[in-house]
Write a protein that holds these residues in place. Structure first.
Motif, short mmCIF file in Angstrom:
data_model
loop_
_atom_site.label_atom_id
_atom_site.label_comp_id
_atom_site.label_asym_id
_atom_site.label_seq_id
_atom_site.Cartn_x
_atom_site.Cartn_y
_atom_site.Cartn_z
N ASP A 64 7.41 -32.44 30.54
CA ASP A 64 5.96 -32.37 30.75
C ASP A 64 5.55 -32.41 32.22
OD1 ASP A 64 5.37 -32.12 28.01
OD2 ASP A 64 5.51 -34.29 27.76
N THR B 187 4.64 -29.89 35.01
CA THR B 187 4.34 -28.46 35.12
C THR B 187 3.85 -28.04 36.51
OG1 THR B 187 2.11 -28.84 34.30
CG2 THR B 187 3.80 -28.28 32.66
N ALA C 254 9.62 -28.80 32.86
CA ALA C 254 8.66 -28.49 31.79
C ALA C 254 9.02 -29.22 30.50
CB ALA C 254 8.60 -26.99 31.55
N HIS D 176 12.41 -25.69 37.05
CA HIS D 176 11.12 -25.56 36.36
C HIS D 176 11.25 -25.74 34.85
CE1 HIS D 176 12.73 -21.53 35.92
NE2 HIS D 176 11.83 -21.29 35.00
#
Length: 77
Positions: free
Chosen positions: A14, A16, A11, A7
């Protein structure tokens, strides 16, 4: 203990949402969800490879070693 950082790496790129990550890597949603939420106990090398290709990273970017705390006064090992 080894923790998954999927994760965090996603992230940084970009990404998410688990579904978006799963689609980009060509993996099952449940597989990515377990890794994303750090609930998986193991990872298949083909899965690790797919994540690395999709995120343009290395396996070391997706895994984090966190030493387990030992009880006071006792040495591990």
């Amino acid at each position: 203990m080894i923790k998954f950082r999927v994760h965090k790496v996603a992230a940084d790129r970009d990404i998410t949402k688990i579904g978006v990550m799963a689609e980009r890597a060509g993996l099952n949603f449940k597989t990515v969800s377990g890794l994303w939420n750090n609930n998986a106990l193991r990872i298949d090398l083909a899965t690790l490879n797919a994540l690395c290709e999709a995120l343009h990273c290395t396996p070391g970017d997706l895994l984090e070693y966190v030493p387990e705390a030992s009880p006071k006064g006792k040495k591990r090992g």
